[in-house]
Design a protein around this motif. Structure first.
Motif, mmCIF file in Angstrom:
data_model
loop_
_atom_site.group_PDB
_atom_site.id
_atom_site.type_symbol
_atom_site.label_atom_id
_atom_site.label_comp_id
_atom_site.label_asym_id
_atom_site.label_seq_id
_atom_site.Cartn_x
_atom_site.Cartn_y
_atom_site.Cartn_z
ATOM 1 N N ALA A 294 0.832 -1.206 0.000
ATOM 2 C CA ALA A 294 0.000 0.000 0.000
ATOM 3 C C ALA A 294 0.865 1.253 0.000
ATOM 4 N N GLU A 295 1.987 1.204 0.710
ATOM 5 C CA GLU A 295 2.875 2.372 0.791
ATOM 6 C C GLU A 295 3.488 2.758 -0.548
ATOM 7 N N VAL A 296 3.702 1.794 -1.451
ATOM 8 C CA VAL A 296 4.300 2.147 -2.740
ATOM 9 C C VAL A 296 3.288 2.784 -3.675
ATOM 10 N N ASP A 297 1.989 2.698 -3.314
ATOM 11 C CA ASP A 297 0.925 3.426 -4.007
ATOM 12 C C ASP A 297 0.933 3.202 -5.523
ATOM 13 N N GLY A 298 1.172 1.949 -5.935
ATOM 14 C CA GLY A 298 1.112 1.622 -7.356
ATOM 15 C C GLY A 298 2.314 2.033 -8.176
ATOM 16 N N ASP A 299 3.320 2.629 -7.557
ATOM 17 C CA ASP A 299 4.498 3.121 -8.271
ATOM 18 C C ASP A 299 5.531 2.002 -8.411
ATOM 19 N N VAL A 300 5.848 1.633 -9.641
ATOM 20 C CA VAL A 300 6.756 0.511 -9.897
ATOM 21 C C VAL A 300 8.163 0.805 -9.384
ATOM 22 N N ALA A 301 8.642 2.017 -9.542
ATOM 23 C CA ALA A 301 9.987 2.361 -9.052
ATOM 24 C C ALA A 301 10.042 2.260 -7.525
ATOM 25 N N ARG A 302 9.020 2.749 -6.847
ATOM 26 C CA ARG A 302 8.982 2.624 -5.384
ATOM 27 C C ARG A 302 8.867 1.160 -4.965
ATOM 28 N N PHE A 303 8.127 0.371 -5.727
ATOM 29 C CA PHE A 303 8.025 -1.057 -5.458
ATOM 30 C C PHE A 303 9.408 -1.700 -5.562
ATOM 31 N N ALA A 304 10.141 -1.383 -6.619
ATOM 32 C CA ALA A 304 11.480 -1.961 -6.812
ATOM 33 C C ALA A 304 12.390 -1.613 -5.642
ATOM 34 N N THR A 305 12.343 -0.381 -5.190
ATOM 35 C CA THR A 305 13.156 0.046 -4.050
ATOM 36 C C THR A 305 12.744 -0.712 -2.790
#
Length: 135
Positions: free
Chosen positions: A106-117
């Motif tokens: 939920a914290e990455v809010d759908g952002d793939v770059a934030r997910f990767a991090t």
């Protein structure tokens, strides 16, 4: 191959929804009503299908990535993910290890770059390392 329990051999993402026509429709209706949400779905898909950024990330990870719905889980994936979906698991020689749970997704809010991090950070915190690219 030598058994190395600290090496990520693959990634399994578990959606918080059932697969198949009935499951997909139930999720879409629930999402429209605001009663269903899956943080992993937000990362991997947009309205027209899989995100290009997701496909690029999968290619860059260097390990197999499998995405499954609740009703598609193997016994090992079910045991590692039960009551904790959506989630992302590392596949290691020692078994499936949790990396990201519902709150982190939920914290990455759908952002793939934030997910990767977040994924790489979770692997580091778990003491896991990525398998060399064998492709």
């Amino acid at each position: 191959m030598t058994s190395t329990p600290d090496v990520i051999r693959g990634i399994v993402g578990v959606y918080h929804a059932d697969g198949g026509l009935r499951g997909e429709l139930a999720y879409l209706i629930g999402k429209a009503r605001g009663t269903a949400h899956c943080g992993l779905c937000d990362v991997t898909h947009h309205a027209l299908g899989r995100r290009r950024e997701w496909r690029e990330l999968v290619a860059a990870l260097g390990v197999p990535v499998e995405l499954v719905h609740l009703n598609e889980r193997s016994p090992a994936v079910r045991a590692a993910s039960e009551g904790r979906t959506p989630c992302v698991l590392a596949v290691t020689d020692a078994g499936h290890r949790p990396l990201l749970g519902p709150d982190e997704l939920a914290e990455v809010d759908g952002d793939v770059a934030r997910f990767a991090t977040a994924l790489r950070g979770a692997a580091d915190r778990a003491g896991l390392r990525w398998a060399p690219d064998e492709r």
